[in-house]
Design a protein around this motif. Sequence first.
Motif, PDB file in Angstrom:
ATOM      1  N   PHE A  41     -21.159  -8.171  32.375  1.00 57.75           N
ATOM      2  CA  PHE A  41     -20.693  -7.942  33.753  1.00 57.75           C
ATOM      3  C   PHE A  41     -21.386  -6.731  34.363  1.00 57.75           C
ATOM      4  O   PHE A  41     -21.736  -6.735  35.555  1.00 57.75           O
ATOM      5  N   VAL A  49     -17.636  -2.467  37.889  1.00 53.42           N
ATOM      6  CA  VAL A  49     -16.765  -3.039  36.868  1.00 53.42           C
ATOM      7  C   VAL A  49     -15.594  -2.117  36.572  1.00 53.42           C
ATOM      8  O   VAL A  49     -14.447  -2.543  36.450  1.00 53.42           O
ATOM      9  N   ILE A  55     -12.369  -8.090  37.336  1.00 53.49           N
ATOM     10  CA  ILE A  55     -13.348  -8.152  36.262  1.00 53.49           C
ATOM     11  C   ILE A  55     -12.681  -7.844  34.928  1.00 53.49           C
ATOM     12  O   ILE A  55     -12.943  -8.489  33.909  1.00 53.49           O
TER      13      ILE A  55
END
Length: 919
Positions: A41, A49, A55
């Motif tokens: 990610f 993030v 997320i």
Amino acid sequence: MSTAALAEPQSPASSLQVIKRNGTLVSFDPAKITVAVTKAFLAVEGDQVSGSARIHDSVARVTEQVVQAISRRLKAGGKVHIEDIQDQVELALMRAEEQKVARAYVLYREAHAQERASRAAPVEAHPSLTVKQRNGQVAPLDLGLMKFQVEQACGGVDGVDAAAVVNEALKGLYDGIPEADVLSALVMTARGRIEQEPGYSQVTARLLLEQLRMEAAGALALPLQASLPSVYPQALTAFVHAGIRYELLDEALAAFDLERLGAALKPERDGQFGFLGLQTLYDRYFLHWQGARLELPQVFFMRVAMGLALREDDPNARAIEFYNLLSSFDYMASTPTLFNSGTRHSQLSSCYLTTVGDDLEEIYGAIRDNALLSKWAGGLGNDWTPVRALGSHIKGTNGNSQGVVPFLKVVNDTAVAVNQGGKRKGAVCAYLESWHLDIEEFLELRKNTGDERRRTHDMNTANWVPDLLIERMRRDQDWTLFSPSDVPDLHDLYGNDFRTRYEEYEARAARGELPLHKTVPAKQLWRKMLTVLFETGHPWITFKDPCNLRSPQQHVGVVHSSNLCTEITLNTSAEEIAVCNLGSVNLAAHINGGELDVQRLERTVNTAVRMLDNVIDINFYAVPQARESNLRHRPVGMGLMGFQDALYQLKLAYSSPEAVEFADLAMEQISYFAIRASAELAAERGAYPTYEGSLWDQGILPIDSIQLLADARQDGDLSVNTEARLDWTPVRELVAKHGMRNSNVMAIAPTATISNIVGVSQSIEPAYQNLFVKSNLSGEFTVVNPSLVAELKAEGLWDNVMVNDLKYFDGSVQQIERIPAEIKARYATAFEMDARWLVEAGARRQKWLDQAQSLNLYMAEPSGKKLDALYQLAWERGLKTTYYLRSLGATGAEKSAPVQAAPAPQVCSIDNPDCEACQ
């Protein structure tokens, strides 16, 4: 659920151990998955993030899915390889539709794999790994043999890595594994790599072939260590003798010169197989005894060839000729022929068509015939139009009939019970003319609602539609339904004769002379036909008048229905069960240097027509009416497959005028050679018994018969291209001089299974997907379109990211931005093209065919308006039949958009004044 909770001792995963790449064991730690996914990610979204709850939740869900997947696989604890865990992470990301993150993770894995390869030596087997041999003794694993087997399988195949297959297979082996399972592990490992590189399909097939060699060698008492080329000649002789001893083969096969035929086998042709093709033969076609296969692939093809050459003047020479054609993959016989040729029950025919009489004894006699014909792997087409309608008077009992539907329920259950001798599902299609009083209930047979006693979920149904109904519908007029017990001659009439008599019956009904009838708007009935077709896929739309007006055999009977797959159009009656014998030219094998190899095609068709004609005399007939019909008329049906693959080789998009022209060109050549070959056989063997008076006898070839249909149509409702490229004069002269050996010569069947054997696209079908999952008895594996892979490799675009993009978009290339537009156009799938292109190509083929074609139609977003225009176009273009209507589920339609490869062909429906072509 927090990631900390996943690591608690109570977790099912806590007892798992992970096999690292160096062979050491460590405890499974879900936190490492969380770290790896978080890095992926980060690579996509950067520092966002840390502050993103979404997320964080996504990472937790992916971790949980991976832990659950691994735990399910090893419920009681155990060991899992690190690569398997990473595969599960990729899968979880894809299922979560985190496409960009999944791509980042793939790139991360690929980069680290390359780094490891550059600094580490190949993984070696553990020195203490042993195998359990067949005799029960334990011996060290023969790593050298594994490497040799894989290297041999990879020889000459581009893009494959033998060492990688061996190393990956070693990960799945354990101490004391049965010796036979080592080769199975190699097969499974190579199979798993097919999605990254289609060449592994060939590698997997060669490894499977080695398994088959050992199995057959054991069953036939042949040397286990001998190479396949050296064992083949012995294998043929041993197989024939064993097959006769086990009462599997016709004893006549022993009369062949087995040494000569064994020497003619070409073991190198085993290299043509892909995994799916060889696995299909192994699972369903090779003869076996007590579970062990007795046939190797080239022995199998020779057995089929020998069975077809039994009655030739020089059976050995002809068997070699037939073998060379089959084993080259230039042509393939139909499944019943492959199943049964050379056996004690040589039922080689594919299709049987029957007419069911309006009498209880005839009805149950027809059902009995269905069972007997189905037992020996025959597909069935039943004409049910003569059976009186619901409410009709029964003179013998002074009662009222229950109509057609209850009997169809019995037919349905009979097909399920007999199931083609236990080799594949029973298959039958019921046909009913559109003027039958039971037609509205017939339309609902495949519905999932309503009275289950009046539903047939396991059989196919088809409408037998007269031109008059289409004409009435287009003029918004009424249509009258009758019971055949009141109008018995309508069943045998077509064209203007049908129109005249039908109108007479309508007049009688209006005067009250035929009380059992019903009048409905023709447009209403047509709309219901299309609605039910969309909802259930049935009944198919087939056209009575084109089938009869263009039939070469109209002088001795009537075509009352088509067959199971709508490509056969032969006469039936109470006395005759029509039979058709099928085989298909592999069109893709006849493209050479960017054009059709006409000389090769000529050789193929000449031999194939002879093979098909031989089927008629050798065939085992389960019922006498079938034998009588087949010997009188001698029909065969040569078709084709690999049309889409041929287009790939020619760099043509299916949705293009050039593809339509190629369909015309290729079919004209096949038609030319097939008709000429049948006439040459007539010179050698004599014309078929009912030749006199046929259209052939009148000098009317299939291309000429279009005019007969045009003469019967009103208001210019036929629009067919009738141009020809070849000089047909020599063929016409040959037919006039010698006649025809076969009443019918061509029909394009679906070829679903035999195209898998050969490894080409089915029949005349467009590509369904460019990446899909195949299932068979060995499990599931992913298949990628090899032509697409080759083009993407040439463009430098083939990598793991592309594989995952294709998975994400369900095999579609249309939304993958880096693929060039011309490749997108060529690799548009069936649901990404306008179905009218299928009709236009089908119409060009139909003009050269004396029978019909199995023409599936695809529509991603069907509507009543579109279906109406499509099926009216099919009628206007003179098609005899259509097959399935395929539509796309809503979940599959979300990720891909229609391709803009070419404008739709400019056509217009008379009843659709606002169609797009007119705007």
